[in-house]
Design a protein around this motif. Structure first.
Motif, PDB file in Angstrom:
ATOM      1  N   GLU A 457       0.394  14.553  20.794  1.00 20.16           N
ATOM      2  CA  GLU A 457       0.544  15.715  21.662  1.00 20.16           C
ATOM      3  C   GLU A 457      -0.059  15.428  23.048  1.00 20.16           C
ATOM      4  O   GLU A 457       0.519  15.784  24.076  1.00 20.16           O
ATOM      5  CB  GLU A 457      -0.146  16.930  21.037  1.00 20.16           C
ATOM      6  CG  GLU A 457       0.499  17.432  19.751  1.00 20.16           C
ATOM      7  CD  GLU A 457       1.712  18.295  20.028  1.00 20.16           C
ATOM      8  OE1 GLU A 457       2.148  18.371  21.202  1.00 20.16           O
ATOM      9  OE2 GLU A 457       2.242  18.879  19.065  1.00 20.16           O
ATOM     10  N   ARG A 458      -1.195  14.772  23.047  1.00 22.22           N
ATOM     11  CA  ARG A 458      -1.874  14.470  24.319  1.00 22.22           C
ATOM     12  C   ARG A 458      -1.026  13.509  25.164  1.00 22.22           C
ATOM     13  O   ARG A 458      -0.885  13.692  26.384  1.00 22.22           O
ATOM     14  CB  ARG A 458      -3.250  13.867  24.033  1.00 22.22           C
ATOM     15  CG  ARG A 458      -4.078  13.615  25.284  1.00 22.22           C
ATOM     16  CD  ARG A 458      -5.544  13.349  24.942  1.00 22.22           C
ATOM     17  NE  ARG A 458      -5.700  12.276  23.964  1.00 22.22           N
ATOM     18  CZ  ARG A 458      -6.051  12.488  22.679  1.00 22.22           C
ATOM     19  NH1 ARG A 458      -6.250  13.718  22.234  1.00 22.22           N
ATOM     20  NH2 ARG A 458      -6.195  11.466  21.854  1.00 22.22           N
ATOM     21  N   ARG A 459      -0.449  12.510  24.521  1.00 20.26           N
ATOM     22  CA  ARG A 459       0.384  11.558  25.266  1.00 20.26           C
ATOM     23  C   ARG A 459       1.620  12.258  25.829  1.00 20.26           C
ATOM     24  O   ARG A 459       2.085  11.944  26.934  1.00 20.26           O
ATOM     25  CB  ARG A 459       0.779  10.396  24.355  1.00 20.26           C
ATOM     26  CG  ARG A 459       1.518   9.286  25.084  1.00 20.26           C
ATOM     27  CD  ARG A 459       1.631   8.051  24.230  1.00 20.26           C
ATOM     28  NE  ARG A 459       2.377   8.285  23.001  1.00 20.26           N
ATOM     29  CZ  ARG A 459       2.672   7.329  22.124  1.00 20.26           C
ATOM     30  NH1 ARG A 459       2.272   6.090  22.350  1.00 20.26           N
ATOM     31  NH2 ARG A 459       3.341   7.607  21.036  1.00 20.26           N
ATOM     32  N   HIS A 460       2.170  13.213  25.065  1.00 23.45           N
ATOM     33  CA  HIS A 460       3.334  13.954  25.549  1.00 23.45           C
ATOM     34  C   HIS A 460       2.979  14.779  26.787  1.00 23.45           C
ATOM     35  O   HIS A 460       3.731  14.813  27.781  1.00 23.45           O
ATOM     36  CB  HIS A 460       3.860  14.859  24.434  1.00 23.45           C
ATOM     37  CG  HIS A 460       5.001  15.734  24.858  1.00 23.45           C
ATOM     38  ND1 HIS A 460       4.805  17.024  25.300  1.00 23.45           N
ATOM     39  CD2 HIS A 460       6.338  15.505  24.953  1.00 23.45           C
ATOM     40  CE1 HIS A 460       5.975  17.557  25.619  1.00 23.45           C
ATOM     41  NE2 HIS A 460       6.921  16.651  25.418  1.00 23.45           N
ATOM     42  N   ARG A 461       1.817  15.443  26.766  1.00 21.65           N
ATOM     43  CA  ARG A 461       1.401  16.244  27.930  1.00 21.65           C
ATOM     44  C   ARG A 461       1.172  15.353  29.150  1.00 21.65           C
ATOM     45  O   ARG A 461       1.529  15.716  30.283  1.00 21.65           O
ATOM     46  CB  ARG A 461       0.138  17.030  27.589  1.00 21.65           C
ATOM     47  CG  ARG A 461       0.361  18.170  26.596  1.00 21.65           C
ATOM     48  CD  ARG A 461      -0.850  19.096  26.551  1.00 21.65           C
ATOM     49  NE  ARG A 461      -2.048  18.409  26.094  1.00 21.65           N
ATOM     50  CZ  ARG A 461      -2.426  18.341  24.817  1.00 21.65           C
ATOM     51  NH1 ARG A 461      -1.674  18.906  23.878  1.00 21.65           N
ATOM     52  NH2 ARG A 461      -3.535  17.712  24.479  1.00 21.65           N
ATOM     53  N   GLN A 462       0.584  14.191  28.920  1.00 20.84           N
ATOM     54  CA  GLN A 462       0.349  13.261  30.035  1.00 20.84           C
ATOM     55  C   GLN A 462       1.663  12.782  30.631  1.00 20.84           C
ATOM     56  O   GLN A 462       1.789  12.640  31.849  1.00 20.84           O
ATOM     57  CB  GLN A 462      -0.481  12.082  29.536  1.00 20.84           C
ATOM     58  CG  GLN A 462      -1.909  12.428  29.164  1.00 20.84           C
ATOM     59  CD  GLN A 462      -2.644  11.290  28.493  1.00 20.84           C
ATOM     60  OE1 GLN A 462      -2.034  10.293  28.076  1.00 20.84           O
ATOM     61  NE2 GLN A 462      -3.967  11.421  28.368  1.00 20.84           N
ATOM     62  N   ALA A 464       4.577  14.389  30.646  1.00 18.94           N
ATOM     63  CA  ALA A 464       5.183  15.478  31.416  1.00 18.94           C
ATOM     64  C   ALA A 464       4.428  15.698  32.731  1.00 18.94           C
ATOM     65  O   ALA A 464       5.052  15.920  33.791  1.00 18.94           O
ATOM     66  CB  ALA A 464       5.195  16.753  30.586  1.00 18.94           C
ATOM     67  N   ALA A 465       3.096  15.629  32.700  1.00 17.12           N
ATOM     68  CA  ALA A 465       2.305  15.862  33.913  1.00 17.12           C
ATOM     69  C   ALA A 465       2.484  14.751  34.938  1.00 17.12           C
ATOM     70  O   ALA A 465       2.480  15.007  36.150  1.00 17.12           O
ATOM     71  CB  ALA A 465       0.825  15.994  33.537  1.00 17.12           C
ATOM     72  N   ARG A 476      10.244  19.033  27.712  1.00 19.49           N
ATOM     73  CA  ARG A 476       9.138  19.089  28.666  1.00 19.49           C
ATOM     74  C   ARG A 476       7.952  19.889  28.126  1.00 19.49           C
ATOM     75  O   ARG A 476       6.799  19.483  28.239  1.00 19.49           O
ATOM     76  CB  ARG A 476       9.622  19.725  29.970  1.00 19.49           C
ATOM     77  CG  ARG A 476       8.558  19.824  31.061  1.00 19.49           C
ATOM     78  CD  ARG A 476       9.087  20.633  32.228  1.00 19.49           C
ATOM     79  NE  ARG A 476       9.449  21.993  31.802  1.00 19.49           N
ATOM     80  CZ  ARG A 476      10.478  22.676  32.287  1.00 19.49           C
ATOM     81  NH1 ARG A 476      11.269  22.142  33.208  1.00 19.49           N
ATOM     82  NH2 ARG A 476      10.721  23.916  31.861  1.00 19.49           N
ATOM     83  N   ASP A 477       8.245  21.029  27.512  1.00 19.99           N
ATOM     84  CA  ASP A 477       7.184  21.951  27.126  1.00 19.99           C
ATOM     85  C   ASP A 477       6.453  21.504  25.856  1.00 19.99           C
ATOM     86  O   ASP A 477       5.258  21.748  25.710  1.00 19.99           O
ATOM     87  CB  ASP A 477       7.746  23.358  26.936  1.00 19.99           C
ATOM     88  CG  ASP A 477       8.382  23.877  28.220  1.00 19.99           C
ATOM     89  OD1 ASP A 477       7.905  23.481  29.300  1.00 19.99           O
ATOM     90  OD2 ASP A 477       9.359  24.636  28.130  1.00 19.99           O
ATOM     91  N   ARG A 478       7.184  20.870  24.928  1.00 17.00           N
ATOM     92  CA  ARG A 478       6.558  20.359  23.707  1.00 17.00           C
ATOM     93  C   ARG A 478       7.502  19.363  23.068  1.00 17.00           C
ATOM     94  O   ARG A 478       8.690  19.299  23.398  1.00 17.00           O
ATOM     95  CB  ARG A 478       6.246  21.477  22.717  1.00 17.00           C
ATOM     96  CG  ARG A 478       7.479  22.129  22.075  1.00 17.00           C
ATOM     97  CD  ARG A 478       7.065  23.021  20.929  1.00 17.00           C
ATOM     98  NE  ARG A 478       8.228  23.529  20.202  1.00 17.00           N
ATOM     99  CZ  ARG A 478       8.256  23.744  18.899  1.00 17.00           C
ATOM    100  NH1 ARG A 478       7.187  23.457  18.176  1.00 17.00           N
ATOM    101  NH2 ARG A 478       9.329  24.224  18.315  1.00 17.00           N
TER     102      ARG A 478
END
Length: 582
Positions: A457-462, A464-465, A476-478
């Motif tokens: 999850e953390r890698r996905h947020r990074q 997208a950011a 993008r959102d999840r």
């Protein structure tokens, strides 16, 4: 499994009897044993088998160490009695029953008493000397070392299988269980962890070995285990025919013992923690046989194929021409990940078993996919180009800001080519255009239950950011779940639907139509007919079954078998040497 109660009943003993002291019976038995050793009188053999059956049952009831020897003697003399064609039918039938029950119980007791050694056989101590039972396996892809546990088949019933394929005859049908790897196969990593398969056992005493008067019984015997899927020609194996068989029992046993009842839930809710996802072979590699790979669907497991595999194996031609592989995967993650894993492992397996490309059967593979498994199979038949990537991102992959490992993973998920080894795909109730259930409250609830590992999850947020405005809302959102991607409005699903099937691959559709079209489109209650259809399929068959039973219906079996028969009739017979047998 046969129990001592059956042996006792066959021998006319009362189960309540206390274990007897056999010393008073030995003298007359000794005389009969010696008389038979010199005369070969089958009437004496019949009398001996009855007496030994009584002793075996009583010793077994008391769990006395002598029971194994008595069962061996019962089998030896009842076998001799079955050879007399002049016996009345009732008497010969009784001898056959004693033979089969004593062999079955001998195998059970030998394992309970740790006298059975897989790959070798059984050593039996009797009052007349020690007998060695040599193990011989006939017609199997498995080696003798793989016959690690032997379970005689008795009466059973399970909801895991709807139909039972069994045949009466000579021999004891068995479920063989292989619980440990032996390291004999280069494809060991792809063999199922707890394999079960069918066998039929026959015990053949070697009468010529009893010339010594001090040991008037056969001191050598062969425990022959025959493959019911590859039976010997009549009378070619040294025994009577036809063989008794039960090819359903191992499938029922295996689907229960593997614990697949919990597999589907873990594989859906915690896809990152599930470690048993892989391509697996039900038997060792058999050159010249075409692999059929079964891919299960959402919230399911390989056990969903038990009925179809059971039905297909009832066709002798199927086992002669095909070998069964299965693919299990985490169903909560996007099915793009499962498709990537199947591509990777299929290439690895083929390279492992056929590094020089000598077996044309491995370039003639058939995929059978149920429900979402059909989409996993479809992704083996198409070239993605940049069509999928353009749906989820507006910048080329090379320009995405990320680390090399994440870039490689994205490339594997969204850029791929059709598998050259796949020649045919059968879609069963496959939602090519998604399912309305993904939009309903139950679908959204199920999707919300999926838990991804925190680091993922953390890698996905990074990702997208670091790439603002690049990715589509779908990812993008999840991280989308498999249910999210089955939404009929999913851009990725629509893009997959539009990809053309590779020209060398033939596809077929089996479509469920159980649900009456009153308030919903016609279909199987989960997938509509419109979604299950796909342009360019060579055949389309409708089956009156719900979504979860399409793959279990006999009409589906008939259609799959028709397609497989067509497949081998249109492809040349592989011209390969027979595999060497040890």
């Amino acid at each position: 499994m046969l129990g001592e109660g059956q042996i006792i009943a066959a021998a006319g003993c009362d189960r309540a009897d206390a274990p007897c002291d056999v010393a008073d019976l030995r003298a007359p038995l000794d005389r009969l044993v010696c008389d038979f050793a010199t005369s070969g009188d089958t009437c004496l053999a019949a009398r001996l088998s009855e007496q030994f059956a009584r002793l075996a049952a009583r010793a077994d009831q008391a769990e006395h160490p002598s029971r194994l020897g008595w069962y061996y003697l019962t089998a030896v003399y009842s076998w001799a009695a079955t050879s007399d064609a002049s016996f009345a039918a009732e008497r010969r039938e009784r001898a056959c029953r004693l033979y089969h029950e004593s062999v079955a119980r001998l195998l059970i007791v030998a394992q309970l008493d740790c006298a059975y050694q897989s790959g070798c056989g059984i050593q039996v101590d009797t009052p007349y000397g020690t007998a060695q039972i040599r193990l011989a396996v006939e017609g199997f892809a498995w080696h003798a070392d793989d016959f690690q546990q032997l379970y005689p088949v008795g009466d059973y019933a399970t909801s895991n299988v709807l139909r039972r394929y069994a045949r009466p005859g000579y021999g004891v049908p068995l479920v063989v269980r292989r619980t440990q790897h032996t390291g004999r196969y280069c494809e060991e990593a792809f063999l199922t962890n707890d394999a079960t398969f069918a066998a039929t056992a026959m015990l053949f005493p070697q009468q010529a070995a009893c010339a010594d008067a001090s040991t008037p019984i056969p001191t050598q015997a062969t425990l022959a285990l025959y493959d019911p899927l590859n039976p010997p020609a009549p009378n070619s194996g040294g025994g009577a025919s036809p063989l008794a068989t039960d090819t359903t029992a191992p499938l029922a046993f295996g689907s229960i013992s593997r614990g697949d009842s919990d597999f589907w839930l873990t594989a859906f809710i915690e896809p990152d923690d599930f470690t048993d996802d892989r391509l697996a072979m039900l038997e060792p590699y058999q050159p010249g046989k075409i692999p059929v790979i079964f891919v299960h669907g959402l919230l399911s497991s390989p056990s969903t194929w038990t009925d179809l595999v059971n039905d297909l194996r009832a066709q002798s031609e199927f086992s002669q021409r095909y070998q069964v592989w299965e693919f299990r995967y985490e169903t909560g993650a996007p099915f793009l990940a499962a498709a990537a894993r199947l591509r990777r492992e299929l290439k690895q397996l083929i390279t492992t078993i056929d590094p020089h490309g000598a077996d044309p059967a491995l370039q003639d593979i058939v995929l059978v996919g149920h429900s979402m498994g059909g989409l996993v199979a479809r992704l083996q038949t198409v070239d993605s180009g940049d069509a999928l990537w353009n749906v989820i991102a507006n910048e080329p992959l090379e320009q995405i800001v990320t680390d090399p490992a994440t870039r490689a993973q994205l490339a594997e998920l969204f850029f791929f080519e059709a598998q050259p080894s796949v020649r045919r795909v059968i879609y069963l109730a496959t939602p090519h255009l998604g399912s309305e259930w993904a939009n309903r409250p139950i679908g959204r609830l199920a999707s919300s239950l999926v838990r991804r590992e925190p680091q993922i999850e953390r890698r996905h947020r990074q990702l997208a950011a670091a790439n603002p405005g690049v990715f589509s809302p779908e990812i993008r959102d999840r991280i989308p779940t498999s249910i999210d991607m089955l939404d009929p409005d999913s851009p990725s699903l629509r893009a997959i639907w539009c990809l053309p099937t590779a020209p060398w691959i033939t596809t077929h559709s089996v479509i469920g139509t159980e649900h009456p079209p009153l308030f919903v489109p016609p279909g199987d209650s989960v997938v509509s007919v419109e979604s299950a259809e796909h342009p360019g399929t060579a055949s389309r068959v409708f089956v009156c079954a719900t979504h979860t039973h399409v793959q279990r219906d006999t009409d589906t079996t008939n259609e799959v078998w028709r397609i497989l028969s067509e497949h081998v009739s249109t492809d040349p017979e592989p011209d390969l040497p027979s595999p060497e047998m040890e």
